[in-house]
Design a protein around this motif. Structure first.
Motif, PDB file in Angstrom:
ATOM      1  N   SER A  25       0.839  -1.196   0.000  1.00 26.74           N
ATOM      2  CA  SER A  25       0.000   0.000   0.000  1.00 26.74           C
ATOM      3  C   SER A  25       0.876   1.248   0.000  1.00 26.74           C
ATOM      4  N   GLU A  26       0.242   2.397  -0.215  1.00 25.08           N
ATOM      5  CA  GLU A  26       0.995   3.649  -0.166  1.00 25.08           C
ATOM      6  C   GLU A  26       1.676   3.824   1.190  1.00 25.08           C
ATOM      7  N   ALA A  27       0.982   3.439   2.276  1.00 29.23           N
ATOM      8  CA  ALA A  27       1.539   3.612   3.613  1.00 29.23           C
ATOM      9  C   ALA A  27       2.709   2.685   3.885  1.00 29.23           C
ATOM     10  N   ASN A  28       2.793   1.579   3.153  1.00 26.25           N
ATOM     11  CA  ASN A  28       3.825   0.569   3.404  1.00 26.25           C
ATOM     12  C   ASN A  28       4.974   0.610   2.413  1.00 26.25           C
ATOM     13  N   THR A  29       5.018   1.634   1.559  1.00 23.07           N
ATOM     14  CA  THR A  29       6.042   1.672   0.518  1.00 23.07           C
ATOM     15  C   THR A  29       6.753   3.013   0.479  1.00 23.07           C
ATOM     16  N   LEU A  30       8.005   2.958   0.040  1.00 23.53           N
ATOM     17  CA  LEU A  30       8.752   4.135  -0.370  1.00 23.53           C
ATOM     18  C   LEU A  30       8.903   4.069  -1.886  1.00 23.53           C
ATOM     19  N   TRP A  31       9.103   5.221  -2.521  1.00 26.38           N
ATOM     20  CA  TRP A  31       9.236   5.247  -3.979  1.00 26.38           C
ATOM     21  C   TRP A  31      10.511   6.016  -4.320  1.00 26.38           C
ATOM     22  N   GLY A  32      11.520   5.269  -4.767  1.00 25.78           N
ATOM     23  CA  GLY A  32      12.753   5.889  -5.229  1.00 25.78           C
ATOM     24  C   GLY A  32      13.829   6.028  -4.184  1.00 25.78           C
ATOM     25  N   TRP A  33      13.520   5.695  -2.926  1.00 18.85           N
ATOM     26  CA  TRP A  33      14.481   5.829  -1.835  1.00 18.85           C
ATOM     27  C   TRP A  33      14.381   4.615  -0.920  1.00 18.85           C
ATOM     28  N   LEU A  34      15.466   4.353  -0.179  1.00 18.71           N
ATOM     29  CA  LEU A  34      15.527   3.221   0.738  1.00 18.71           C
ATOM     30  C   LEU A  34      15.463   3.716   2.175  1.00 18.71           C
ATOM     31  N   PRO A  35      15.025   2.881   3.106  1.00 23.72           N
ATOM     32  CA  PRO A  35      14.875   3.330   4.493  1.00 23.72           C
ATOM     33  C   PRO A  35      16.202   3.684   5.163  1.00 23.72           C
ATOM     34  N   CYS A  36      16.103   4.598   6.122  1.00 24.08           N
ATOM     35  CA  CYS A  36      17.235   4.962   6.969  1.00 24.08           C
ATOM     36  C   CYS A  36      16.811   4.803   8.433  1.00 24.08           C
ATOM     37  N   GLU A  37      17.733   5.115   9.319  1.00 22.09           N
ATOM     38  CA  GLU A  37      17.534   4.856  10.746  1.00 22.09           C
ATOM     39  C   GLU A  37      16.307   5.543  11.321  1.00 22.09           C
ATOM     40  N   ASP A  39      13.437   6.159   9.869  1.00 24.83           N
ATOM     41  CA  ASP A  39      12.150   5.752   9.306  1.00 24.83           C
ATOM     42  C   ASP A  39      11.392   4.871  10.298  1.00 24.83           C
ATOM     43  N   ARG A  40      10.082   4.992  10.262  1.00 25.37           N
ATOM     44  CA  ARG A  40       9.209   4.205  11.139  1.00 25.37           C
ATOM     45  C   ARG A  40       8.921   2.853  10.490  1.00 25.37           C
ATOM     46  N   ALA A  41       9.035   1.800  11.274  1.00 26.08           N
ATOM     47  CA  ALA A  41       8.718   0.467  10.768  1.00 26.08           C
ATOM     48  C   ALA A  41       7.223   0.347  10.482  1.00 26.08           C
ATOM     49  N   VAL A  42       6.873  -0.290   9.374  1.00 24.03           N
ATOM     50  CA  VAL A  42       5.466  -0.544   9.064  1.00 24.03           C
ATOM     51  C   VAL A  42       5.014  -1.890   9.606  1.00 24.03           C
ATOM     52  N   LEU A  43       5.977  -2.694  10.076  1.00 23.39           N
ATOM     53  CA  LEU A  43       5.680  -3.988  10.682  1.00 23.39           C
ATOM     54  C   LEU A  43       6.841  -4.338  11.602  1.00 23.39           C
ATOM     55  N   THR A  44       6.543  -4.883  12.776  1.00 21.98           N
ATOM     56  CA  THR A  44       7.576  -5.336  13.704  1.00 21.98           C
ATOM     57  C   THR A  44       7.392  -6.830  13.954  1.00 21.98           C
ATOM     58  N   ILE A  45       8.486  -7.596  13.831  1.00 23.17           N
ATOM     59  CA  ILE A  45       8.412  -9.051  13.918  1.00 23.17           C
ATOM     60  C   ILE A  45       9.497  -9.568  14.854  1.00 23.17           C
TER      61      ILE A  45
END
Length: 367
Positions: A25-37, A39-45
């Protein structure tokens, strides 16, 4: 898992093998960039958890293709109901991507893994990689590719995107990709599908997101076509929680990926996330400083650099460190072994930072 030809896996529909599911979904994706420190996790496991993750290909949603996947794929005979709803939503989202500076890739995540700390190793094992649509696109665009400035030819403009269909192999070998027939030509070309994720990675330290195109020690756009179902990628954790992500789904790719993209198309991937703590990681992998792949047959260290010669050198050094840590092999013997028995393959030459990976046969070692 291989679905029947023509099956479309819309968000939440069809087989979802894992107990945890992460849609693109839009809330669970980035477009053109990768996560950094930051960023908020969209899922924790927890370590050992298995997650089914939807990914969306960038082909058909980019600005130079009209940013309207329904209209784009309609030109190739794809009905609207066979275009993914999440691809349509991402393409239509406002303010998410500046084509002048942002990368092309859609990235699902990040996923936080409890207990992961810098110095640990996160292992992402691909259990399944299932096509979500029965078609894909292979592109030579953006002034890139191994023959940039030479191809595409002038009469074709600045962009060539070749539509490829997915069909049943007449010989019973599963699914194949098929290219359009050359006008007036006698030859029809098809090739086996080997679905894999071009982007698998962990977040980098600090507040700045990495661009999605060049790979690095965090993984990212490594484009190693060995990473099909049943294989693993080991990555050095850089931030608490690791903040893992996936994207850039492929149906097939040759080593080198010379035109710029391979057969790009959306996948549903099921991945197990395991955590190797620092001391155990050093015994297994040595001083792992970048992506390390593993298949049933091979250990696959990598080398990454803008200069292909330097990328090869880095890959050789990583291979030597691995041989010493895993097998206790002295450096000069390891160097000889690599020269005599190990293939060093070009992962890709089109992502600004070039990639090389070695295939060390585990059957050569009597442990």
């Amino acid at each position: 898992m291989i679905l029947e030809t023509g099956t479309v896996l819309q968000p939440g529909s069809g087989p979802i093998p894992a107990p945890l599911y992460l849609p693109a979904s839009e809330a669970n994706t980035l477009w053109g960039w990768l996560p950094c420190e930051t960023d908020r996790a969209v899922l924790t496991i927890d370590p050992g958890d298995v997650v089914t993750i939807d990914t969306v290909s960038h082909e058909g949603i980019l600005d130079d293709q009209g940013r309207d996947p329904v209209a784009y794929f309609a030109r190739h005979g794809v009905p609207a109901e066979a275009v993914l709803d999440d691809a349509v939503a991402i393409a239509a989202s406002e303010g998410r991507r500046d084509p002048a500076v942002d990368g092309p890739h859609g990235v699902t995540g990040p996923i936080a893994v409890r207990g992961a700390e810098p110095g640990d190793v996160l292992t992402m094992t691909v259990l399944e990689a299932t096509p979500r649509v029965p078609y894909g696109v292979i592109s030579n665009r953006h002034g890139r590719g191994a023959l940039a400035g030479e191809l595409p030819r002038g009469e074709l403009g600045l962009s060539v995107s070749v539509f490829a269909s997915v069909e049943d192999d007449p010989s019973g070998g599963g699914l194949v990709g098929r290219l359009p027939r050359t006008p007036g030509g006698p030859v029809s070309v098809s090739f086996p599908l080997r679905p894999f994720l071009g982007i698998m990675g962990v977040a980098v330290a600090g507040p700045e997101r990495p661009h999605s195109v060049p790979p690095g020690s965090h993984g990212g756009n490594i484009d190693i076509n060995l990473l099909v179902a049943g294989t693993s990628l080991h990555l050095p954790v850089q931030v608490p929680g690791a903040l893992a992500y996936v994207g850039d789904p492929h149906f097939a790719q040759g080593d080198g990926e010379v035109a710029l993209t391979a057969m790009e198309a959306s996948l549903r991937a099921t991945i197990r996330f395991d955590l190797v703590k620092r001391q155990d990681a050093r015994a297994l992998f040595g001083e792992i400083s970048g992506p390390l792949a593993e298949t049933a047959d091979y250990l696959v260290p990598t080398g990454l650099d803008e200069d292909l010669d330097v990328a090869v050198q880095k890959c050789v050094r990583a291979a030597l460190d691995l041989l010493e840590a895993r097998f206790g092999m002295e450096e000069s013997l390891g160097y000889a072994y690599l020269s005599a028995a190990t293939d060093f393959d070009i992962s890709q030459v089109v992502d600004l930072v070039k990639g090389v990976h070695a295939r060390i046969r585990v059957s050569d070692f009597d442990e």
